[in-house]
Motif scaffolding. Structure first.
Motif, mmCIF file in Angstrom:
data_model
loop_
_atom_site.group_PDB
_atom_site.id
_atom_site.type_symbol
_atom_site.label_atom_id
_atom_site.label_comp_id
_atom_site.label_asym_id
_atom_site.label_seq_id
_atom_site.Cartn_x
_atom_site.Cartn_y
_atom_site.Cartn_z
ATOM 1 N N ALA A 5 0.866 -1.174 0.000
ATOM 2 C CA ALA A 5 0.000 0.000 0.000
ATOM 3 C C ALA A 5 0.903 1.225 0.000
ATOM 4 N N ILE A 6 0.754 2.066 -1.014
ATOM 5 C CA ILE A 6 1.584 3.263 -1.161
ATOM 6 C C ILE A 6 0.725 4.489 -0.859
ATOM 7 N N LEU A 26 -7.858 3.833 -1.029
ATOM 8 C CA LEU A 26 -8.173 3.496 0.358
ATOM 9 C C LEU A 26 -7.806 4.697 1.207
ATOM 10 N N THR A 27 -8.680 5.085 2.129
ATOM 11 C CA THR A 27 -8.404 6.263 2.953
ATOM 12 C C THR A 27 -8.566 5.943 4.428
ATOM 13 N N CYS A 28 -7.773 6.622 5.223
ATOM 14 C CA CYS A 28 -7.867 6.524 6.671
ATOM 15 C C CYS A 28 -9.188 7.169 7.098
ATOM 16 N N ASN A 32 -8.293 10.891 6.406
ATOM 17 C CA ASN A 32 -8.398 10.809 4.940
ATOM 18 C C ASN A 32 -7.064 10.672 4.222
ATOM 19 N N ALA A 33 -6.029 10.167 4.904
ATOM 20 C CA ALA A 33 -4.770 9.859 4.213
ATOM 21 C C ALA A 33 -5.098 8.815 3.143
ATOM 22 N N GLU A 34 -4.640 9.046 1.921
ATOM 23 C CA GLU A 34 -4.994 8.176 0.798
ATOM 24 C C GLU A 34 -3.861 7.220 0.454
ATOM 25 N N TYR A 35 -4.237 5.980 0.215
ATOM 26 C CA TYR A 35 -3.308 4.936 -0.220
ATOM 27 C C TYR A 35 -3.921 4.212 -1.411
ATOM 28 N N ARG A 36 -3.056 3.558 -2.181
ATOM 29 C CA ARG A 36 -3.486 2.629 -3.233
ATOM 30 C C ARG A 36 -2.590 1.406 -3.150
ATOM 31 N N VAL A 37 -3.176 0.255 -3.435
ATOM 32 C CA VAL A 37 -2.409 -0.983 -3.426
ATOM 33 C C VAL A 37 -1.664 -1.104 -4.754
ATOM 34 N N HIS A 38 -0.371 -1.322 -4.668
ATOM 35 C CA HIS A 38 0.464 -1.602 -5.833
ATOM 36 C C HIS A 38 0.815 -3.084 -5.742
ATOM 37 N N TYR A 39 0.759 -3.795 -6.849
ATOM 38 C CA TYR A 39 0.918 -5.241 -6.806
ATOM 39 C C TYR A 39 1.532 -5.765 -8.101
ATOM 40 N N SER A 40 2.118 -6.957 -8.018
ATOM 41 C CA SER A 40 2.676 -7.611 -9.198
ATOM 42 C C SER A 40 1.602 -8.510 -9.821
ATOM 43 N N VAL A 48 -8.182 -8.534 -3.547
ATOM 44 C CA VAL A 48 -9.259 -8.209 -2.600
ATOM 45 C C VAL A 48 -8.752 -8.365 -1.164
ATOM 46 N N ASP A 49 -7.999 -9.431 -0.902
ATOM 47 C CA ASP A 49 -7.432 -9.628 0.433
ATOM 48 C C ASP A 49 -6.420 -8.532 0.766
ATOM 49 N N SER A 50 -5.632 -8.143 -0.213
ATOM 50 C CA SER A 50 -4.647 -7.077 -0.001
ATOM 51 C C SER A 50 -5.324 -5.757 0.320
ATOM 52 N N ARG A 51 -6.425 -5.460 -0.360
ATOM 53 C CA ARG A 51 -7.183 -4.231 -0.067
ATOM 54 C C ARG A 51 -7.672 -4.240 1.374
ATOM 55 N N TYR A 52 -8.240 -5.375 1.784
ATOM 56 C CA TYR A 52 -8.777 -5.481 3.142
ATOM 57 C C TYR A 52 -7.663 -5.289 4.172
ATOM 58 N N LEU A 53 -6.555 -6.000 3.993
ATOM 59 C CA LEU A 53 -5.435 -5.894 4.916
ATOM 60 C C LEU A 53 -4.889 -4.472 4.949
ATOM 61 N N ALA A 54 -4.780 -3.846 3.797
ATOM 62 C CA ALA A 54 -4.294 -2.465 3.725
ATOM 63 C C ALA A 54 -5.223 -1.523 4.485
#
Length: 71
Positions: A5-6, A26-28, A32-40, A48-54
């Motif tokens: 999550a960046i 994804l936001t706090c 409201n700190a914003e993140y996005r999942v970066h993935y290979s 979907v699991d990575s989003r939830y964990l993030a």
């Protein structure tokens, strides 16, 4: 390469990271700190699991948001 999550500041990633970028921001909930999942490509089936964990990690680490969170 694992998913990460960046944090985004003014729509710009805080660090450069290769790979794919999830279109779902994804936001706090507190600030409201914003993140996005970066993935290979190998992580696409776990997105979907990575989003939830993030999301859980982003909210639990408030107010000390890091530039990236390894998932």
């Amino acid at each position: 390469m694992p998913a990460e999550a960046i944090r985004y500041i003014d729509k710009v990633p805080a660090i450069l990271y290769g790979g794919n970028v999830d279109s779902v921001p994804l936001t706090c909930k507190s600030c409201n700190a914003e993140y996005r999942v970066h993935y290979s490509n190998s992580e696409i089936n776990r997105l979907v699991d990575s989003r939830y964990l993030a999301e859980v990690r982003i909210n639990s680490e408030h107010p000390h948001h890091e530039r990236s969170i390894l998932l």
